[in-house]
Design a protein around this motif. Structure first.
Motif, PDB file in Angstrom:
ATOM      1  N   UNK A 216       0.578  -0.947  -0.145  1.00 48.90           N
ATOM      2  CA  UNK A 216      -0.026  -0.353   0.085  1.00 48.90           C
ATOM      3  C   UNK A 216       0.647   1.620  -0.136  1.00 48.90           C
ATOM      4  N   UNK A 217       2.081   1.537  -0.281  1.00 49.53           N
ATOM      5  CA  UNK A 217       2.896   2.532   0.145  1.00 49.53           C
ATOM      6  C   UNK A 217       2.708   3.137  -1.070  1.00 49.53           C
ATOM      7  N   UNK A 218       2.514   4.280  -1.208  1.00 52.82           N
ATOM      8  CA  UNK A 218       2.619   4.583  -2.441  1.00 52.82           C
ATOM      9  C   UNK A 218       2.078   6.120  -1.746  1.00 52.82           C
ATOM     10  N   UNK A 219       2.162   7.795  -2.587  1.00 54.23           N
ATOM     11  CA  UNK A 219       1.925   8.253  -2.751  1.00 54.23           C
ATOM     12  C   UNK A 219       0.125   8.768  -2.809  1.00 54.23           C
ATOM     13  N   UNK A 220      -0.203   9.082  -1.713  1.00 50.19           N
ATOM     14  CA  UNK A 220      -1.594   9.442  -2.203  1.00 50.19           C
ATOM     15  C   UNK A 220      -2.665  10.366  -2.663  1.00 50.19           C
ATOM     16  N   UNK A 221      -3.728  10.361  -3.932  1.00 46.97           N
ATOM     17  CA  UNK A 221      -3.864  11.706  -4.235  1.00 46.97           C
ATOM     18  C   UNK A 221      -5.911  11.699  -3.898  1.00 46.97           C
ATOM     19  N   UNK A 222      -6.197  12.942  -3.782  1.00 47.82           N
ATOM     20  CA  UNK A 222      -7.811  12.770  -3.770  1.00 47.82           C
ATOM     21  C   UNK A 222      -7.816  13.911  -4.848  1.00 47.82           C
ATOM     22  N   UNK A 223      -9.381  13.525  -5.496  1.00 45.16           N
ATOM     23  CA  UNK A 223      -9.858  14.204  -6.715  1.00 45.16           C
ATOM     24  C   UNK A 223     -11.304  14.351  -6.564  1.00 45.16           C
ATOM     25  N   UNK A 224     -10.955  15.548  -7.593  1.00 43.94           N
ATOM     26  CA  UNK A 224     -12.964  15.243  -7.505  1.00 43.94           C
ATOM     27  C   UNK A 224     -13.908  15.896  -9.106  1.00 43.94           C
ATOM     28  N   UNK A 225     -14.305  15.256  -9.299  1.00 44.32           N
ATOM     29  CA  UNK A 225     -15.462  15.828 -10.581  1.00 44.32           C
ATOM     30  C   UNK A 225     -16.418  16.490 -10.199  1.00 44.32           C
ATOM     31  N   UNK A 226     -16.533  18.089 -11.397  1.00 47.69           N
ATOM     32  CA  UNK A 226     -17.372  18.702 -10.833  1.00 47.69           C
ATOM     33  C   UNK A 226     -18.918  19.002 -11.605  1.00 47.69           C
ATOM     34  N   UNK A 227     -18.758  17.400 -12.358  1.00 48.77           N
ATOM     35  CA  UNK A 227     -19.689  17.735 -13.751  1.00 48.77           C
ATOM     36  C   UNK A 227     -20.870  17.025 -13.288  1.00 48.77           C
ATOM     37  N   UNK A 228     -21.281  17.123 -11.935  1.00 49.28           N
ATOM     38  CA  UNK A 228     -22.537  16.421 -11.385  1.00 49.28           C
ATOM     39  C   UNK A 228     -23.307  14.904 -12.174  1.00 49.28           C
TER      40      UNK A 228
END
Length: 126
Positions: free
Chosen positions: A90-102
């Motif tokens: 599980x070692x990694x850089x973790x990123x959050x992301x968002x989709x704004x297209x409803x």
């Protein structure tokens, strides 16, 4: 200006737990689909878990299902990734992301997300 600020990464032993947070600003958070991704050294970015807008459906990839949980607090404009039973892989850089297209369905592909956090390092020692 849209911003996603991550926190909560760190060093943990195998079997341990961490909770990642991602605070959003600059848009209506409850209207966004959200996702967590990770990238290990020398590997491509891969999806981990996803959630539709508001408090809809969630989905986790096979590699983390039963160990990681994605959630959101729309009142705080914050998304979370609770990680337990962590493994060295599980070692990694973790990123959050968002989709704004409803779009009301889970977004699996990284290309469908509009904005990304800066990443937070998670290291699991054996």
């Amino acid at each position: 200006e849209v911003q996603l600020v991550e926190s909560g990464g760190g060093l943990v032993q195998t079997g341990g737990s961490l909770r990642l947070s991602c605070v959003a600003s600059g848009f209506t958070f409850s209207d966004s689909a959200i996702g967590w991704y990770r990238q290990a050294p020398g590997k491509e970015r891969e999806g981990v878990a996803y959630m539709v807008l508001r408090d809809g459906d969630t989905y986790s990839e096979d590699s983390v299902r039963g160990r990681f949980t994605i959630s959101r607090d729309n009142a705080k404009s914050t998304m979370y990734l609770q990680m337990s039973s962590l493994k060295p892989e599980d070692t990694a850089v973790y990123y959050c992301a968002v989709d704004l297209n409803l779009r009301p369905t889970v977004r699996y592909s990284a290309s469908e997300y509009d904005y990304w956090g800066q990443g937070t390092q998670v290291t699991v020692s054996s």
